[in-house]
Write an enzyme that holds these catalytic residues in place. Structure first.
Site, PDB file in Angstrom:
ATOM      1  N   GLY C 297      35.444 -21.601  18.272  1.00 29.55           N
ATOM      2  CA  GLY C 297      35.621 -21.920  19.679  1.00 29.55           C
ATOM      3  C   GLY C 297      34.490 -22.722  20.273  1.00 29.55           C
ATOM      4  N   LYS C 298      33.768 -23.461  19.420  1.00 27.77           N
ATOM      5  CA  LYS C 298      32.597 -24.181  19.910  1.00 27.77           C
ATOM      6  C   LYS C 298      32.876 -25.666  20.139  1.00 27.77           C
ATOM      7  CE  LYS C 298      29.613 -20.988  17.349  1.00 27.77           C
ATOM      8  NZ  LYS C 298      28.778 -20.820  16.148  1.00 27.77           N
ATOM      9  N   VAL C 299      33.680 -26.242  19.282  1.00 27.83           N
ATOM     10  CA  VAL C 299      33.873 -27.679  19.290  1.00 27.83           C
ATOM     11  C   VAL C 299      35.371 -27.987  19.231  1.00 27.83           C
ATOM     12  CG1 VAL C 299      33.460 -29.807  17.991  1.00 27.83           C
ATOM     13  CG2 VAL C 299      31.680 -28.068  18.097  1.00 27.83           C
TER      14      VAL C 299
END
Lengths: 341, 341, 341, 341
Positions: C297-299
């Protein structure tokens, strides 16, 4: 003070014996881990599955300086225990390293930090951290030249020529632990699609140079491809066990397409394992994924595995695992040499 | 929804034109930096020095999927501007990629994440992020088979056979921007020491398969080695410009030793540059340092440089720098093809 | 004969100036090729897109010995031209290399083959092919120690401390071409999450050692994370431009999760570009794909690109392309330093 | 059809037990080979020599996703058998992976080819071929936040905070096989110089965010450096056993210089071993040779060895060799935690 040649050529490379190390518990434990340990476990079980699958012939592909590094006995053992049915290799492995040692010569543990100008003056060749006596290598070249001169002057596949080398070793070799000799005895064909790119090349250039204007022996690399295709046609299924990439990897993968091209379609390689340090991001064949090979119709995607690691670390584990599983005991001796002719 | 073949084969690979980019200021600035930028600058100046040294012949070694990646025009320009005197290459570059495009076919920009099973069903071959129409590639194979069938049935060096391909393209080719054609016109010999390991192999296997029991054309890889040795003997000095490693690197380095072995000693390669992503720690030839080659008496140590980087990034800068220096203007056209015969 | 220190420290590293090289035609040509050339083109256009997207803040992540290698001016120019809004870096880059040069010291072109024992005796430190005067580096350490001793004894984020370094350079620095100084002037926060792992560490250890038992300045790395999270909260969208991997890559990616964890959910990083030589197969973060970061869920996956190549070759092209596109002209100066407090 | 979370999180990672595999005969055989096998043998014998040298303290440096990959028990065993005296690590290993498992959670065998968008929707995080339950990881973050809130509000070294985590696990942990717990029991200090760059960072940011305006706990990374320097001062000699590079490698090497800088000069690290896949040609610290470190006065050149290979393949062999040599039996328990305070 500069060391002498005798001092530099003192510690011999000794070949690892997979028979002496039952690595199965270690490899099985790796199967429950991640990254390359798990990949290695899967590669080992796939190679084992090839051997258990009695309809499947195994083609071993070899590239890199494996034998000078101590991996020669591993391949000798694979040949002797029916764990391989055909070999595709670089010429250096077969001639400069295996045939060379069969003449009684050895490789030596050296250092990557040696001064190369000094080595050259001492007639010592270096492969990373390994030393070779250049004078002995020239003797190997000359032996090939003599052998070529005694043969009929016609085109040979590298497989045929290496077969002659094996027959010669059976009479004159200084050791029985030779891949060329063991393959000769077991009827395992060895192909070097770039055969002149090694010590054999020096011998053959010498042969052709001194025979200028007269009939000459030649090496027909197209015939190698034809013969390997015939080997594949003689098998119901096939598996590739690849150490390194380069020409051997490409050549053996392509044989499926070649069979199709001569109107004899065969199944894609059912199994494929590669041990390599190359990676796919430069687009070169050595590191290309086996999934990519599937787009070409060469390799099936369900039973392929690449292991990212240097061969001296990975091959003993993968080959050792399969050896100690002993599925080779129930395998037939295929003697694919007969299919080549 | 699965894309169609037409959708997948839409964006063509376009070849980079070094003539359009004067990269010299950029490369010179890199010379004052560190790491691979500085190495690249030194490699570029060494290649330029080879060209300025009028006694020095340049052997270009090529491995990796360079032409399908858009680097074909770079090599065409090197040939046309007398920046190379002989080429040693993998077969795939010369046949599957250059000759293939000369037949009017193209390579396509694709994706490394494509589903390979889908591609196979659509007859699309993948090289990392590049797509090829498998049906067109088969047409290339068949062209080689036809060409072989029209030639005299005797052993050919790959150089001779590729020369015939060039002559054929002069009559039938769909583009002038072909390495095979440009080399044919400029008298630059092209050697593929593992010639059957490519589309040519399929064509030649087909030739030999359908001619079973009758006289056949064959490819003599030993003769390639002999001919390249003769090229070296025709030069006072030599320089190697290597892109990738593999068989071409080894083969071209070895020619110094071959000359010695036939009693015609020559100087070591005076200059050597290699662009590569391989590294030395696995002991394989592709990543072996040029200093190591010096221990074998192949390469002099004073003017060698390796650059660690993928060729699509490094070759345009190194070749572009040397092109715009224009030392090729004063170079003779050596037409080494004549030395091969 | 052993060279003297003066002879070894003679050829200075000169920093590349992206303003002087309009690489756009070259980079655009690369976009029609394959492999890393095409990846580099896409990375350049994505960085340019971040700059054109006026709602998007850009976080630059730096790891590796970039500044000692001649890439300092590139980053100075990115800061001065509003092409970056926050920097996450290793301490070595900011202190040992940038602040060090701002004190008037230089890096020198050396050789990877130098004898390291000789260098040590001469007080010369080596980074691959680059030399540093160890005595000058000690002076850098001591300057940090003095600076620390003049500050209030409380926990500082590395960002605060580096801000003090910038203010100090504004008064005492020997050059204006400093990342620390330029960032200070432009209100661009610099974070070194492992700040004591560099020359600053020596200075701070000296500070704490000599203040044993008395109040001391400390470096609160948790506060760095809090402040970078606040920077992200001050932005509508964010893009990552990463050179190398390591702590800066992980730290900047994580800030999205941190925002969520304190109950202030933000969008994933909308753009992400990484220039690296690491690869994914060892499972380490440096080479982990940006697609993998998406599982966390970071990039976001639609606008991410990795380029496999060494930074001295790739950063000038990617940064130079974006500079000459000049979309920075319409960008606001965000002065995220204000959001940190 | 998309798999469910339960289906994806089914096959747990199991940690390799070096005690169960006496790899000494295999490693010894590798010592007579070449390339990385021989390097690995030398690394193993050097680690063993560190343990036999009773005056030598051993600092273990850890980077990369080692514990999620099944190497946690190796380190637990090194701690329990007095084979390591201090640990320098990335935060992810200590918190996200070790502490996480000590809470009763597990890592799962997954696939590098999984769809990352699907994983994100299912709250599954991916590390190459390994899956983690994101909800469980958030629970780990929250535990750290709670733990922080119960401590005195002052600057802590990461070593102190990790010590508190160990004490907490002694009371609340779900497994005894934890590096944090074992180190707590054995008095082995653990340093994470970039402590906020992990799950701990999330917990600490939450702590500081919710305590805005009130006294807060902070993490003083300068103090880590001071404490590790004190550890070195408590030893006569020191050896580094490094797995991966990054901050831990640099930090531990630097401690020799730090000691000098505070006026307490110590000998360079007497032994140094690194297992890594990085290489030196990009100039980054992770792949920098240990000879290069010698120019900095950090590492002696006589007993250093790098092994190029991925840690899941190399660490079991190196650590297993040293374990079964049993020189640890005669080693004192140093309890360096006492030297930190």
């Amino acid at each position: 003070m500069t060391p002498t040649k005798t001092e530099l050529l003192r510690d011999t490379i000794e070949h690892l014996d997979i028979k002496a190390h039952d690595v199965r518990p270690l490899v099985r434990a790796m199967g429950h881990m991640a990254f390359q340990a798990r990949n290695l476990h899967r590669a080992a079980t796939l190679y084992d599955a090839m051997l258990e699958d009695t309809e499947c012939g195994v083609i071993l592909c070899l590239a890199g300086s494996l034998f000078s590094a101590g991996l020669k006995q591993v391949v000798v053992d694979l040949v002797r225990h029916r764990m391989v049915d055909a070999i595709v290799s670089t010429g250096a492995l077969i001639v400069d390293q295996d045939f060379f040692e069969a003449l009684g010569f050895r490789h030596y543990r050296g250092s990557p930090h040696a001064d190369d100008n000094t080595l050259r003056e001492l007639h010592i060749d270096r492969i990373y951290d390994t030393f070779i006596d250049e004078d002995e290598l020239r003797e190997c070249d000359a032996t090939i030249a003599r052998l070529a001169s005694e043969l009929e002057t016609r085109p040979y596949s590298s497989r045929e020529f290496i077969g002659e080398m094996g027959a010669w070793l059976a009479r004159h070799g200084k050791t029985r632990d030779s891949v060329v000799l063991a393959a000769h005895e077991a009827g395992v064909p060895i192909f070097c699609p770039a055969f002149s790119d090694c010590s054999a090349g020096f011998g053959l250039v010498h042969h052709q140079w001194t025979r200028a204007g007269r009939p000459q022996l030649s090496i027909d690399s197209a015939r190698d491809f034809l013969e390997l295709t015939r080997c594949r046609l003689a098998l119901r299924d096939s598996g590739l066990f690849m150490v390194g990439g380069g020409v051997p990897k490409n050549f053996a993968q392509d044989v499926v397409v070649a069979a199709d091209f001569v109107g004899q379609p065969v199944a894609m390689h059912k199994y494929a394992v590669q041990l390599t340090v190359a990676d796919e991001r430069d687009g070169a064949l050595s590191g290309s994924t086996l999934r990519e090979a599937s787009s070409w119709g060469k390799v099936a995607t369900t039973a392929e595995q690449m292991v990212y690691g240097e061969a001296t670390l990975t091959l003993p584990l993968v080959a050792g695992y399969a050896f100690h599983q002993r599925h080779w005991e129930a395998r037939p001796e295929r003697r694919l040499v007969a299919a080549c002719q």
